[in-house]
Design a protein around this motif. Structure first.
Motif, PDB file in Angstrom:
ATOM      1  N   LYS A 174       0.836  -1.190   0.000  1.00  0.00           N
ATOM      2  CA  LYS A 174       0.000   0.000   0.000  1.00  0.00           C
ATOM      3  C   LYS A 174       0.877   1.249   0.000  1.00  0.00           C
ATOM      4  CE  LYS A 174      -4.177  -1.760   2.089  1.00  0.00           C
ATOM      5  NZ  LYS A 174      -5.227  -1.520   3.081  1.00  0.00           N
ATOM      6  N   THR A 175       0.422   2.260  -0.708  1.00  0.00           N
ATOM      7  CA  THR A 175       1.095   3.547  -0.712  1.00  0.00           C
ATOM      8  C   THR A 175       0.869   4.228   0.630  1.00  0.00           C
ATOM      9  OG1 THR A 175       0.643   3.725  -3.063  1.00  0.00           O
ATOM     10  CG2 THR A 175       1.253   5.733  -1.935  1.00  0.00           C
ATOM     11  N   HIS A 176       1.907   4.849   1.159  1.00  0.00           N
ATOM     12  CA  HIS A 176       1.800   5.568   2.423  1.00  0.00           C
ATOM     13  C   HIS A 176       0.948   6.810   2.200  1.00  0.00           C
ATOM     14  CE1 HIS A 176       3.030   7.864   5.976  1.00  0.00           C
ATOM     15  NE2 HIS A 176       3.383   6.710   6.495  1.00  0.00           N
ATOM     16  N   SER A 177      -0.199   6.892   2.858  1.00  0.00           N
ATOM     17  CA  SER A 177      -1.159   7.951   2.550  1.00  0.00           C
ATOM     18  C   SER A 177      -0.677   9.321   3.007  1.00  0.00           C
ATOM     19  CB  SER A 177      -2.517   7.635   3.165  1.00  0.00           C
ATOM     20  OG  SER A 177      -2.403   7.449   4.554  1.00  0.00           O
ATOM     21  N   GLY A 178       0.182   9.388   4.011  1.00  0.00           N
ATOM     22  CA  GLY A 178       0.749  10.674   4.410  1.00  0.00           C
ATOM     23  C   GLY A 178       1.778  11.161   3.414  1.00  0.00           C
ATOM     24  N   ALA A 179       2.554  10.236   2.859  1.00  0.00           N
ATOM     25  CA  ALA A 179       3.602  10.611   1.906  1.00  0.00           C
ATOM     26  C   ALA A 179       3.015  11.036   0.568  1.00  0.00           C
ATOM     27  CB  ALA A 179       4.567   9.446   1.707  1.00  0.00           C
ATOM     28  N   LYS A 180       1.930  10.418   0.153  1.00  0.00           N
ATOM     29  CA  LYS A 180       1.381  10.771  -1.152  1.00  0.00           C
ATOM     30  C   LYS A 180       0.751  12.154  -1.153  1.00  0.00           C
ATOM     31  CE  LYS A 180      -3.105   8.481  -0.664  1.00  0.00           C
ATOM     32  NZ  LYS A 180      -3.913   7.316  -1.053  1.00  0.00           N
ATOM     33  N   LYS A 181       0.401  12.683   0.046  1.00  0.00           N
ATOM     34  CA  LYS A 181      -0.128  14.038   0.141  1.00  0.00           C
ATOM     35  C   LYS A 181       0.986  15.088   0.168  1.00  0.00           C
ATOM     36  CE  LYS A 181      -3.944  12.290   2.881  1.00  0.00           C
ATOM     37  NZ  LYS A 181      -4.487  12.171   4.235  1.00  0.00           N
ATOM     38  N   ARG A 182       2.194  14.701   0.522  1.00  0.00           N
ATOM     39  CA  ARG A 182       3.265  15.656   0.759  1.00  0.00           C
ATOM     40  C   ARG A 182       4.344  15.667  -0.312  1.00  0.00           C
ATOM     41  NH1 ARG A 182       1.223  14.056   5.560  1.00  0.00           N
ATOM     42  NH2 ARG A 182       1.140  15.610   7.224  1.00  0.00           N
ATOM     43  N   PHE A 183       4.455  14.619  -1.100  1.00  0.00           N
ATOM     44  CA  PHE A 183       5.535  14.501  -2.075  1.00  0.00           C
ATOM     45  C   PHE A 183       4.986  14.150  -3.444  1.00  0.00           C
ATOM     46  CE2 PHE A 183       7.253  13.189   2.050  1.00  0.00           C
ATOM     47  CZ  PHE A 183       8.282  14.094   2.187  1.00  0.00           C
ATOM     48  N   LYS A 184       5.671  14.663  -4.486  1.00  0.00           N
ATOM     49  CA  LYS A 184       5.335  14.320  -5.866  1.00  0.00           C
ATOM     50  C   LYS A 184       6.621  13.937  -6.578  1.00  0.00           C
ATOM     51  CE  LYS A 184       0.901  15.697  -6.143  1.00  0.00           C
ATOM     52  NZ  LYS A 184       0.403  15.140  -4.912  1.00  0.00           N
ATOM     53  N   LEU A 185       6.523  13.072  -7.564  1.00  0.00           N
ATOM     54  CA  LEU A 185       7.684  12.692  -8.357  1.00  0.00           C
ATOM     55  C   LEU A 185       7.715  13.519  -9.636  1.00  0.00           C
ATOM     56  CD1 LEU A 185       7.801   8.804  -8.084  1.00  0.00           C
ATOM     57  CD2 LEU A 185       9.314  10.455  -7.036  1.00  0.00           C
ATOM     58  N   THR A 186       8.905  13.975 -10.018  1.00  0.00           N
ATOM     59  CA  THR A 186       9.059  14.681 -11.275  1.00  0.00           C
ATOM     60  C   THR A 186       9.189  13.672 -12.404  1.00  0.00           C
ATOM     61  OG1 THR A 186      11.461  14.754 -11.065  1.00  0.00           O
ATOM     62  CG2 THR A 186      10.216  16.584 -10.107  1.00  0.00           C
ATOM     63  N   GLY A 187       9.260  14.162 -13.614  1.00  0.00           N
ATOM     64  CA  GLY A 187       9.388  13.266 -14.757  1.00  0.00           C
ATOM     65  C   GLY A 187      10.691  12.499 -14.783  1.00  0.00           C
ATOM     66  N   THR A 188      11.740  13.089 -14.216  1.00  0.00           N
ATOM     67  CA  THR A 188      13.036  12.414 -14.192  1.00  0.00           C
ATOM     68  C   THR A 188      13.212  11.542 -12.957  1.00  0.00           C
ATOM     69  OG1 THR A 188      14.009  14.368 -13.160  1.00  0.00           O
ATOM     70  CG2 THR A 188      14.159  14.195 -15.554  1.00  0.00           C
ATOM     71  N   GLY A 189      12.200  11.492 -12.075  1.00  0.00           N
ATOM     72  CA  GLY A 189      12.262  10.606 -10.916  1.00  0.00           C
ATOM     73  C   GLY A 189      12.720  11.272  -9.637  1.00  0.00           C
ATOM     74  N   LYS A 190      12.908  12.589  -9.663  1.00  0.00           N
ATOM     75  CA  LYS A 190      13.282  13.278  -8.437  1.00  0.00           C
ATOM     76  C   LYS A 190      12.031  13.502  -7.588  1.00  0.00           C
ATOM     77  CE  LYS A 190      17.103  15.645 -10.627  1.00  0.00           C
ATOM     78  NZ  LYS A 190      17.621  16.956 -11.080  1.00  0.00           N
ATOM     79  N   VAL A 191      12.235  13.720  -6.286  1.00  0.00           N
ATOM     80  CA  VAL A 191      11.123  13.903  -5.362  1.00  0.00           C
ATOM     81  C   VAL A 191      10.981  15.391  -5.055  1.00  0.00           C
ATOM     82  CG1 VAL A 191      10.170  13.288  -3.123  1.00  0.00           C
ATOM     83  CG2 VAL A 191      11.525  11.631  -4.373  1.00  0.00           C
ATOM     84  N   LYS A 192       9.782  15.930  -5.278  1.00  0.00           N
ATOM     85  CA  LYS A 192       9.497  17.340  -5.072  1.00  0.00           C
ATOM     86  C   LYS A 192       8.669  17.493  -3.801  1.00  0.00           C
ATOM     87  CE  LYS A 192       6.657  19.388  -7.938  1.00  0.00           C
ATOM     88  NZ  LYS A 192       6.039  20.075  -9.091  1.00  0.00           N
ATOM     89  N   HIS A 193       8.955  18.542  -3.034  1.00  0.00           N
ATOM     90  CA  HIS A 193       8.214  18.782  -1.794  1.00  0.00           C
ATOM     91  C   HIS A 193       8.053  20.272  -1.576  1.00  0.00           C
ATOM     92  CE1 HIS A 193      11.517  20.217   0.856  1.00  0.00           C
ATOM     93  NE2 HIS A 193      12.266  19.590  -0.033  1.00  0.00           N
ATOM     94  N   ALA A 194       7.120  20.648  -0.724  1.00  0.00           N
ATOM     95  CA  ALA A 194       6.896  22.052  -0.390  1.00  0.00           C
ATOM     96  C   ALA A 194       7.727  22.414   0.833  1.00  0.00           C
ATOM     97  CB  ALA A 194       5.418  22.297  -0.111  1.00  0.00           C
ATOM     98  N   HIS A 195       8.104  23.687   0.911  1.00  0.00           N
ATOM     99  CA  HIS A 195       8.824  24.166   2.076  1.00  0.00           C
ATOM    100  C   HIS A 195       7.882  24.255   3.279  1.00  0.00           C
ATOM    101  CE1 HIS A 195      12.720  25.272   0.413  1.00  0.00           C
ATOM    102  NE2 HIS A 195      12.072  25.661  -0.675  1.00  0.00           N
ATOM    103  N   ALA A 196       8.460  24.158   4.458  1.00  0.00           N
ATOM    104  CA  ALA A 196       7.688  24.336   5.689  1.00  0.00           C
ATOM    105  C   ALA A 196       7.472  25.825   5.947  1.00  0.00           C
ATOM    106  CB  ALA A 196       8.433  23.709   6.863  1.00  0.00           C
ATOM    107  N   MET A 197       6.632  26.150   6.905  1.00  0.00           N
ATOM    108  CA  MET A 197       6.356  27.524   7.348  1.00  0.00           C
ATOM    109  C   MET A 197       5.685  28.358   6.269  1.00  0.00           C
ATOM    110  SD  MET A 197       7.674  27.257  10.306  1.00  0.00           S
ATOM    111  CE  MET A 197       8.849  26.232  11.129  1.00  0.00           C
ATOM    112  N   ASN A 198       4.830  27.771   5.450  1.00  0.00           N
ATOM    113  CA  ASN A 198       4.206  28.515   4.361  1.00  0.00           C
ATOM    114  C   ASN A 198       2.687  28.342   4.383  1.00  0.00           C
ATOM    115  OD1 ASN A 198       4.232  30.172   2.112  1.00  0.00           O
ATOM    116  ND2 ASN A 198       4.378  28.475   0.695  1.00  0.00           N
TER     117      ASN A 198
END
Length: 64
Positions: free
Chosen positions: A5-29
């Motif tokens: 199963k996909t971790h439901s907390g992680a799927k809300k916070r992280f996205k994969l780019t087309g090249t496979g890198k992991v994208k995330h938002a900065h804190a305090m925003n």
């Protein structure tokens, strides 16, 4: 065999780019922008790429 199963907390916070890198938002925003200075608000506004050491763990949580 049972499926992983996909971790439901992680799927809300992280996205994969087309090249496979992991994208995330900065804190305090989210709120309380009156007490943050302009340069700090600009710095945390955009998304960032996660480091390679951490992205291996996150990809495992995302099932990739």
């Amino acid at each position: 065999m049972p499926k992983n199963k996909t971790h439901s907390g992680a799927k809300k916070r992280f996205k994969l780019t087309g090249t496979g890198k992991v994208k995330h938002a900065h804190a305090m925003n989210v709120h309380k922008f009156e007490e943050k200075h302009s340069s700090r608000k600009r710095r945390v506004a955009g998304d960032a790429i996660l480091s390679d050491a951490d992205s291996k763990k996150i990809k495992k949580l995302l099932g990739k």
